[in-house]
Design a protein around this motif. Sequence first.
Motif, PDB file in Angstrom:
ATOM      1  N   ALA A  72       0.836  -1.205   0.000  1.00 32.28           N
ATOM      2  CA  ALA A  72       0.000   0.000   0.000  1.00 32.28           C
ATOM      3  C   ALA A  72       0.872   1.257   0.000  1.00 32.28           C
ATOM      4  O   ALA A  72       0.565   2.238  -0.690  1.00 32.28           O
ATOM      5  N   ALA A  73       1.972   1.216   0.741  1.00 32.01           N
ATOM      6  CA  ALA A  73       2.874   2.368   0.794  1.00 32.01           C
ATOM      7  C   ALA A  73       3.511   2.615  -0.571  1.00 32.01           C
ATOM      8  O   ALA A  73       3.667   3.766  -0.995  1.00 32.01           O
ATOM      9  N   LEU A  80       1.584   9.549  -5.465  1.00 32.54           N
ATOM     10  CA  LEU A  80       2.137  10.871  -5.159  1.00 32.54           C
ATOM     11  C   LEU A  80       3.068  11.359  -6.271  1.00 32.54           C
ATOM     12  O   LEU A  80       3.093  12.547  -6.596  1.00 32.54           O
ATOM     13  N   LEU A  81       3.819  10.446  -6.857  1.00 34.54           N
ATOM     14  CA  LEU A  81       4.724  10.817  -7.948  1.00 34.54           C
ATOM     15  C   LEU A  81       3.963  11.255  -9.193  1.00 34.54           C
ATOM     16  O   LEU A  81       4.491  12.016 -10.007  1.00 34.54           O
ATOM     17  N   GLN A  82       2.741  10.805  -9.335  1.00 33.62           N
ATOM     18  CA  GLN A  82       1.943  11.144 -10.514  1.00 33.62           C
ATOM     19  C   GLN A  82       1.170  12.452 -10.364  1.00 33.62           C
ATOM     20  O   GLN A  82       0.569  12.921 -11.325  1.00 33.62           O
ATOM     21  N   GLN A  83       1.196  13.044  -9.188  1.00 30.13           N
ATOM     22  CA  GLN A  83       0.467  14.295  -8.948  1.00 30.13           C
ATOM     23  C   GLN A  83       1.164  15.457  -9.658  1.00 30.13           C
ATOM     24  O   GLN A  83       2.384  15.459  -9.807  1.00 30.13           O
ATOM     25  N   PRO A  84       0.400  16.445 -10.078  1.00 29.13           N
ATOM     26  CA  PRO A  84       1.003  17.600 -10.762  1.00 29.13           C
ATOM     27  C   PRO A  84       2.012  18.341  -9.880  1.00 29.13           C
ATOM     28  O   PRO A  84       3.031  18.828 -10.360  1.00 29.13           O
ATOM     29  N   ASN A  89       7.233  15.642   1.371  1.00 27.10           N
ATOM     30  CA  ASN A  89       7.122  15.063   2.712  1.00 27.10           C
ATOM     31  C   ASN A  89       6.244  13.814   2.702  1.00 27.10           C
ATOM     32  O   ASN A  89       6.582  12.813   3.333  1.00 27.10           O
ATOM     33  N   ALA A  90       5.127  13.876   1.998  1.00 26.44           N
ATOM     34  CA  ALA A  90       4.243  12.713   1.922  1.00 26.44           C
ATOM     35  C   ALA A  90       4.925  11.571   1.176  1.00 26.44           C
ATOM     36  O   ALA A  90       4.798  10.400   1.566  1.00 26.44           O
ATOM     37  N   ALA A  94       5.741   7.872   2.672  1.00 23.31           N
ATOM     38  CA  ALA A  94       5.265   6.639   2.038  1.00 23.31           C
ATOM     39  C   ALA A  94       6.436   5.705   1.745  1.00 23.31           C
ATOM     40  O   ALA A  94       6.346   4.487   1.984  1.00 23.31           O
ATOM     41  N   LEU A  95       7.525   6.258   1.232  1.00 25.14           N
ATOM     42  CA  LEU A  95       8.703   5.435   0.949  1.00 25.14           C
ATOM     43  C   LEU A  95       9.313   4.871   2.231  1.00 25.14           C
ATOM     44  O   LEU A  95       9.805   3.739   2.255  1.00 25.14           O
TER      45      LEU A  95
END
Length: 144
Positions: A72-73, A80-84, A89-90, A94-95
């Motif tokens: 899930a992480a 998150l990497l695909q967000q514009p 920090n997020a 997650a990583l």
Amino acid sequence: MNPRLVAASLVLNVFLIGALAGGAGWLIGKSNPGFSLESAGGRLPVADRKAFRQALREVRRESRDVILDGQAARREAASLLQQPTLDSNALAAALERARNADVTIRTRLEQRIIEFAASSSPEDRQLLADALLRRAGRPAKKSP
């Protein structure tokens, strides 16, 4: 010559070359398995191999929640990497969750391998040692 035909031919050739290279890499990987402690279990005598694999399966079954959290992480990190706009920090959090899950699973697997090795014959422990040496980039010693 038609430019579209040339472009299509170029794309097709690149695709075919990639497919051939990928297939060759896959075949080479199949003939040269990794040398980790887990893969060393495949070199053990049949009865010991079954016990070894069963012990590792138990760890994975007992660690199902940790494995799912790590997956899930990783999905969260990919999202998150695909967000514009990147939320560094997020992403880092997650990583870190994914890494902690991986370390937890590895620690549990290694502990179970230690328990297995403690009750194994010297020959079986030598197989495990050879796997560690190969993993470290050193060739294993030849048996006399």
